[in-house]
Write an enzyme that holds these catalytic residues in place. Structure first.
Site, PDB file in Angstrom:
ATOM      1  N   PHE A   1       0.665  -1.764  -0.321  1.00  0.00           N
ATOM      2  CA  PHE A   1       0.123   0.438   0.027  1.00  0.00           C
ATOM      3  C   PHE A   1       1.096   1.045   0.275  1.00  0.00           C
ATOM      4  O   PHE A   1       2.087   1.124   0.542  1.00  0.00           O
ATOM      5  CB  PHE A   1      -0.883  -0.229   0.964  1.00  0.00           C
TER       6      PHE A   1
ATOM      7  N   ALA B   1       0.474  -1.960   5.640  1.00  0.00           N
ATOM      8  CA  ALA B   1       1.294  -1.603   6.638  1.00  0.00           C
ATOM      9  C   ALA B   1       0.463  -2.459   8.200  1.00  0.00           C
ATOM     10  O   ALA B   1       1.143  -3.284   9.058  1.00  0.00           O
ATOM     11  CB  ALA B   1       1.058  -0.068   7.261  1.00  0.00           C
ATOM     12  N   PHE B   2      -1.124  -2.287   7.902  1.00  0.00           N
ATOM     13  CA  PHE B   2      -1.558  -3.679   8.946  1.00  0.00           C
ATOM     14  C   PHE B   2      -0.796  -5.293   8.746  1.00  0.00           C
ATOM     15  O   PHE B   2      -0.924  -5.647  10.333  1.00  0.00           O
ATOM     16  CB  PHE B   2      -3.221  -3.371   8.529  1.00  0.00           C
ATOM     17  N   GLU B   3      -0.549  -5.194   8.020  1.00  0.00           N
ATOM     18  CA  GLU B   3      -0.258  -6.959   7.903  1.00  0.00           C
ATOM     19  C   GLU B   3       0.732  -6.838   8.322  1.00  0.00           C
ATOM     20  O   GLU B   3       1.333  -8.217   8.590  1.00  0.00           O
ATOM     21  CB  GLU B   3      -0.111  -7.394   6.432  1.00  0.00           C
TER      22      GLU B   3
ATOM     23  N   GLY C   1       6.269   0.768   5.450  1.00  0.00           N
ATOM     24  CA  GLY C   1       5.315   0.479   5.514  1.00  0.00           C
ATOM     25  C   GLY C   1       4.837   2.805   4.977  1.00  0.00           C
ATOM     26  O   GLY C   1       5.893   3.069   5.612  1.00  0.00           O
TER      27      GLY C   1
ATOM     28  N   ILE D   1       1.484   5.365   6.071  1.00  0.00           N
ATOM     29  CA  ILE D   1       0.093   5.365   6.151  1.00  0.00           C
ATOM     30  C   ILE D   1       0.643   6.684   6.522  1.00  0.00           C
ATOM     31  O   ILE D   1       0.986   7.847   7.362  1.00  0.00           O
ATOM     32  CB  ILE D   1      -0.188   5.579   7.829  1.00  0.00           C
ATOM     33  N   ILE D   2      -1.026   7.171   5.319  1.00  0.00           N
ATOM     34  CA  ILE D   2      -0.986   8.881   5.485  1.00  0.00           C
ATOM     35  C   ILE D   2      -2.556   9.108   5.914  1.00  0.00           C
ATOM     36  O   ILE D   2      -3.199   8.351   5.705  1.00  0.00           O
ATOM     37  CB  ILE D   2      -0.717   9.306   3.567  1.00  0.00           C
TER      38      ILE D   2
ATOM     39  N   HIS E   1      -9.481   6.317  10.411  1.00  0.00           N
ATOM     40  CA  HIS E   1      -8.968   5.324   9.668  1.00  0.00           C
ATOM     41  C   HIS E   1      -6.997   5.255  10.280  1.00  0.00           C
ATOM     42  O   HIS E   1      -6.392   4.283  10.253  1.00  0.00           O
ATOM     43  CB  HIS E   1      -9.290   4.848   8.016  1.00  0.00           C
TER      44      HIS E   1
ATOM     45  N   ARG F   1      10.086  12.318   2.367  1.00  0.00           N
ATOM     46  CA  ARG F   1      10.701  11.244   3.718  1.00  0.00           C
ATOM     47  C   ARG F   1      11.067  10.106   2.770  1.00  0.00           C
ATOM     48  O   ARG F   1      12.353   9.563   3.084  1.00  0.00           O
ATOM     49  CB  ARG F   1       9.268  10.928   4.703  1.00  0.00           C
TER      50      ARG F   1
END
Length: 138
Positions: A10, A44-46, A68, A70-71, A77, A118
């Protein structure tokens, strides 16, 4: 030496840049890309669940690196996923049976521009910083 790298698919452009930055850092430190084994997970959850599988497997690594991204969006969420992933990775890294470093390379940003900055290969790539931390930890 062998390093497991777990990469979220993702936000793939961002995570691929983090991965590439880490591999460049590895080579600049005198190691080979062959010293890594790269695993891909959906998001990222996995990542924590897959790390648990690695830790329970017969395969041994000197470190595990995670990538991972996460935005933040318009819903809660972002907070739930970020918190869940960070807490799970923290638990895995301090668990009494974990004898190898688990290095955090999961970006949590407020927008895509922050994530791109980043992960930029031509700037201060966080993937390189994470690999440097893994090598130092080993």
């Amino acid at each position: 030496m062998k390093i497991a790298i777990v990469v979220s698919r993702f936000n793939e452009k961002i995570t691929n840049n983090l991965l590439e930055g880490s591999l460049l850092e590895l080579e600049e430190s005198g190691y080979s890309r062959n010293d890594t084994e790269i695993f891909y997970v959906p998001g990222a959850f996995e990542i924590p669940g897959f790390i648990k599988q690695i830790l329970n497997s017969a395969q041994k690594y000197d470190a595990i690196v995670t990538f991972g991204c996460i935005i933040k969006g318009e819903t809660a969420h972002f907070e739930y996923i970020s918190s869940s992933v960070m807490n799970a990775l923290s638990e895995l890294s301090i668990h009494k049976n974990t004898k190898i470093p688990i290095v955090l390379g999961v970006l949590t940003t407020y927008n895509l521009k922050q994530a791109e900055d980043r992960s930029d290969i031509n700037k201060k790539n966080k993937g390189a910083e994470v690999m440097s931390a893994a090598l130092e930890s080993i």
